[in-house]
Write a protein that holds these residues in place. Structure first.
Motif, short mmCIF file in Angstrom:
data_model
loop_
_atom_site.label_atom_id
_atom_site.label_comp_id
_atom_site.label_asym_id
_atom_site.label_seq_id
_atom_site.Cartn_x
_atom_site.Cartn_y
_atom_site.Cartn_z
N ALA A 29 9.09 58.58 40.68
CA ALA A 29 10.14 57.93 39.90
C ALA A 29 11.36 58.85 39.87
N LYS A 46 11.55 52.56 43.98
CA LYS A 46 10.89 53.38 42.96
C LYS A 46 11.50 53.08 41.59
N LEU A 91 8.07 55.17 31.60
CA LEU A 91 7.55 55.19 32.96
C LEU A 91 6.02 55.15 32.96
N ARG A 106 5.35 51.57 34.27
CA ARG A 106 5.32 51.75 35.72
C ARG A 106 4.17 52.65 36.18
#
Length: 304
Positions: A81, A110, A250, A254
């Motif tokens: 990331a 990303k 994140l 993600r």
């Protein structure tokens, strides 16, 4: 009896010489290491899974090494990331556009999170737009969506001093704007069309990046600044916080573990960064913002 003092003095002189040469040798080694790091650009991305951070500070101009480093990061599987740490009042339109495009290419592959510091205004806000998540402090100054072109005109002062400039041009708009004569109506209209077109590009970036209705984007693009809290209400920012909140998002959204190391993109050596920052700050503030005629800029300038 005099031999011993002379011998001691010689030994002291020898030690001083050796100490000097040893010091020079050590400095040479460190200098060689620093030079090698500078020549390599310090832009390589270390191996092993990690989160990359791009610091964006000061005046934003197009930097080829940063753009290249971002393109490498987009295709590097070890980069999980990207966090864009912004503390900037803005910069040139072209510089903001180039960085915006590079970050958009990373965001296609990303997760990207923008984290705003004290200031993320104008082009500093523009570079946050490709991010999937925009985070600001409550007291962050952001927004200032607009374009600025400045000049100065001293014809009256020159006339008082008895100075008459002689200017040859190939057309009536070639010297617009000029410090030697006021803007003509035709020149002002032509420059306003340029500013309007650039402003329309900026507004389109806001509408696309924030998934905002173009009419709403136009409303908030009048050049005003917002605090972080106000920016959330205006739809320009997603959340309040900093890098801690970015890492938490994140991880939750993600699946990028918070335990992964955070590494900065470095494209210049320490000495180069220090000298460049000092020189750039002085030259941009003095010439670009106060005295000179510069390219169109997306930069926040508080009233003086």
């Amino acid at each position: 009896m005099s031999l011993e003092p002379d011998l001691l003095a010689d030994r002291r002189r020898l030690r001083r010489r050796l100490g000097l040469w040893r010091g020079l040798a050590i400095l040479s080694v460190f200098g060689a290491i620093a030079l090698l790091a500078t020549l390599r650009g310090q832009d390589s991305i270390p191996g092993g899974a990690h989160v990359l951070r791009l610091p964006v500070s000061g005046f934003i101009a197009e930097d080829r090494r940063v753009l290249q480093a971002l393109d490498r990061a987009a295709s590097d599987s070890s980069v999980r990331a990207l966090i864009v740490a912004i503390n900037s009042p803005g910069g040139t339109m072209a510089g903001g556009e180039a960085l915006h495009a590079a970050l958009a290419r990373v965001a296609e592959r990303k997760p990207v999170v923008a984290v705003m510091g004290a200031t993320a205004a104008s082009a500093g806000y523009m570079v946050a737009l490709p991010a999937h998540r925009v985070i600001a402090r409550e007291s962050t100054v952001t927004g200032s969506i607009g374009v600025l072109m400045q000049s100065f005109e001293v014809s009256e002062l020159m006339e008082r001093a008895g100075i008459r400039p002689q200017v040859l041009t190939t057309g009536p708009l070639k010297d617009q704007p000029s410090p030697f004569r006021p803007l003509t109506e035709e020149g002002r209209a032509a420059l306003q069309r340029v500013i309007g077109d650039l402003h329309g590009q900026f507004v389109a970036m806001v509408a696309a990046g924030r998934r905002m209705d173009p009419a709403r984007a136009q409303e908030v693009a009048d050049g005003r600044v917002f605090t972080g809290r106000q920016a959330i209400e205006a739809g320009l920012v997603d959340a309040i916080g900093g890098e801690r909140e970015a890492r938490a998002w994140l991880a939750a959204e993600r699946e990028v573990p918070e335990s992964l190391p955070l590494r900065d993109i470095q494209t210049r050596g320490v000495a180069e960064r220090l000298v460049s920052s000092a020189a750039e700050g002085l030259m941009k503030s003095l010439f670009s913002e106060w005295l000179g005629v510069d390219a169109p800029r997306a930069v926040w300038q508080p009233s003086r």
